[in-house]
Design an enzyme around this catalytic site. Structure first.
Site, PDB file in Angstrom:
ATOM      1  N   ASP A  79       0.810  -1.214   0.000  1.00 14.64           N
ATOM      2  CA  ASP A  79       0.000   0.000   0.000  1.00 14.64           C
ATOM      3  C   ASP A  79       0.840   1.259   0.000  1.00 14.64           C
ATOM      4  O   ASP A  79       2.018   1.254   0.367  1.00 14.64           O
ATOM      5  CB  ASP A  79      -0.956   0.020   1.197  1.00 14.64           C
ATOM      6  CG  ASP A  79      -0.247  -0.108   2.534  1.00 14.64           C
ATOM      7  OD1 ASP A  79       0.731  -0.880   2.631  1.00 14.64           O
ATOM      8  OD2 ASP A  79      -0.671   0.565   3.497  1.00 14.64           O
TER       9      ASP A  79
ATOM     10  N   GLU B 221       0.186  -1.751   5.530  1.00 18.01           N
ATOM     11  CA  GLU B 221       1.197  -1.371   6.521  1.00 18.01           C
ATOM     12  C   GLU B 221       0.949   0.019   7.058  1.00 18.01           C
ATOM     13  O   GLU B 221       1.181   0.291   8.240  1.00 18.01           O
ATOM     14  CB  GLU B 221       2.592  -1.456   5.883  1.00 18.01           C
ATOM     15  CG  GLU B 221       3.739  -1.193   6.845  1.00 18.01           C
ATOM     16  CD  GLU B 221       4.180   0.276   6.899  1.00 18.01           C
ATOM     17  OE1 GLU B 221       5.037   0.610   7.746  1.00 18.01           O
ATOM     18  OE2 GLU B 221       3.664   1.085   6.097  1.00 18.01           O
TER      19      GLU B 221
END
Length: 483
Positions: free
Chosen positions: A77, A144
């Site tokens: 991400d 994350e």
């Protein structure tokens, strides 16, 4: 020049593919599909776990089958931040990249080099058959940036390596061996509104174009927090003008220092000139205070807008403004164990009105878990006093340094051999997934490193091109030495 013309070509070509895939945190279906499809096209073994982590593997170079298995790890991400005037949908639009001298940046948005370049480098290792290495596992974790969901959800046996190279640091020449833990505090209260009083003039007061940045890596730079500075102004003006607050919005992600904030306030019409003068005075004051940290590009101003039908209950509004103004923010303590390291910090990340609620989000970090919890409890006590419901989310543990690490020793020798100088060995105030990996795989030997990135988690994010070349050379040499 296009980024696909840059060296090392394999890394930049893989990164270029990644920039075309929308991948904001919590919206990673397209990224997972891309990674699996990419592995299939290149005949690379791939598997996906229950939370969406993707793992690709590559056998050892012939003759090095008995070397320890090395995990190359990055997260899928990216932080989705853009300039207020930029039209961009992170759920559908690719990132537009620009080569500017020695830097790659994006057009008005975050670049996603955090951690797209780490992912791209691992992909390049999988493609490059000229490299010498032992067995390789490439782990691409999900979410994350908010909640470390992929690392939290990692199940035993999904990866088997004994050494992990986390490719999610942002300063070439630095070997990271420890990081802070963190916790997000969410404060919410039902929105209570009243009819807007007749006859008032309403202004949209705005603070725009502050630098913002990563709430761990750049919290020590003295940059302004747009949420707190806006509420500072509102608090100072409240009793003078008997303000009415109709709307307020500021910041975004928990791990990004808020760059922009605005509010709609009403005053008596015969005091407009005086109010506008106070806006100018406050603008001059905060420019003087933050000029060295922020430069002169940020703006503070006010413009007349249409009168709303409703305003926030005046007592609730003043309590909110007072609490945000008073909330812990910025560096809360320096480490006594590591010189120059921020131990504890607090980021007053966002103020939102949504789904009939006022929601304030605050992110605490610390290398000492009890200090992290103390700051979170201070925020909780403040907002509970004014009737907010408070919850703690996305807590994650820190990563304690291991200076006896074998992979650290190998990396230090490699760096000295290639670049003729010693690397910096340090712990970070930012959060990494390594502490969670160590909880799940005790004995895992880890370091974190990467190329030089600047202004991550902001639209100014950029990647240093020469450092990517050196980082790649360094990564390949570490793999060779470990084999």
């Amino acid at each position: 020049m296009k980024i696909t013309d840059l060296e090392p070509k394999l890394v930049w070509q893989c990164f270029d593919e990644i920039t075309r895939v929308p991948r904001p945190t919590h919206h990673l279906d397209k990224m997972k599909e891309f990674l699996v499809g990419w592995a299939d096209r290149h005949n690379i073994a791939v598997k996906v776990d229950a939370v969406g982590n993707v793992m690709m593997s590559k056998p050892a170079t012939p003759g090095h089958e008995n070397a320890p298995t090395v995990i190359l790890q990055g997260h899928q991400d990216m932080v989705a931040e853009k300039r207020g005037d930029k039209v961009h949908d992170f759920l559908t639009d690719p990132i537009t990249t620009i080569v500017d001298g020695d830097w790659v940046k994006a057009d008005g948005t975050t670049l996603g080099a955090d951690n797209g370049l780490g992912c791209a480098s691992a992909m390049a290792v999988l493609l490059d058959d000229s490299l010498v290495h032992g067995p390789i596992e490439c782990l691409y974790t999900v979410d994350e940036e908010q909640g470390l969901i992929g690392a939290n959800g990692l199940q035993p046996g999904f990866v088997t390596g004994s050494i992990l190279l986390n490719l999610d640091s942002e300063e070439h020449g630095s070997l990271v061996v420890g990081c802070a833990g963190g916790k997000v505090t969410t404060c919410r209260k039902p929105l209570c509104v009243k009819d807007a009083p007749a006859g008032r003039v309403y202004y949209k007061v705005h603070l725009n174009h502050m630098k913002g940045g990563h709430s761990g890596m750049e919290i020590n730079l003295g940059r302004g927090n747009a949420n707190q500075q806006l509420c500072r102004f509102l608090w100072e003006m409240w009793r003078k003008y008997d303000l009415r607050l109709a709307a307020i919005d500021g910041g975004g992600l928990a791990n990004a220092i808020p760059r922009e904030a605005w509010a709609v306030v009403g005053i008596e019409p015969d005091r407009s000139a005086e109010f506008e003068k106070d806006v100018e005075i406050f603008s001059d004051m905060i420019h003087a205070e933050f000029r060295l940290a922020e430069g002169d590009d940020f703006t503070f101003g006010a413009a007349v807008v249409a009168a709303p039908a409703e305003v926030i209950d005046p007592e609730d509004a003043l309590r909110l403004v007072s609490a945000v103004f008073s909330c812990p923010n910025g560096v809360q303590g320096m480490s006594n164990a590591v010189e120059g390291l921020v131990e504890t910090s607090c980021n007053l990340a966002s103020i939102k009105i949504k789904d009939g609620e006022i929601v304030v989000t605050v992110h605490q970090r610390s290398s000492v878990d009890s200090r992290r919890d103390e700051i979170a409890d201070r925020v909780r006590s403040l907002f509970e006093m004014i009737g907010y419901e408070v919850a703690f989310d996305d807590a994650y543990v820190g990563w304690a340094p291991n200076l006896d690490s074998r992979v650290l020793s190998v990396a230090e020798e490699s760096f000295q051999s290639i670049f003729g100088r010693k690397p910096k060995v340090e712990a970070l105030h930012a959060g990494l997934e390594c502490g969670l990996f160590l909880e799940k795989m005790p004995g895992l030997d880890m370091i974190s490193f990467g190329p030089t990135l600047k202004d991550i988690h902001s639209p100014g994010e950029k990647a240093n091109i020469p450092s990517v070349q050196e980082f790649w050379k360094f990564l390949c040499d570490i793999l060779r030495r470990l084999a």
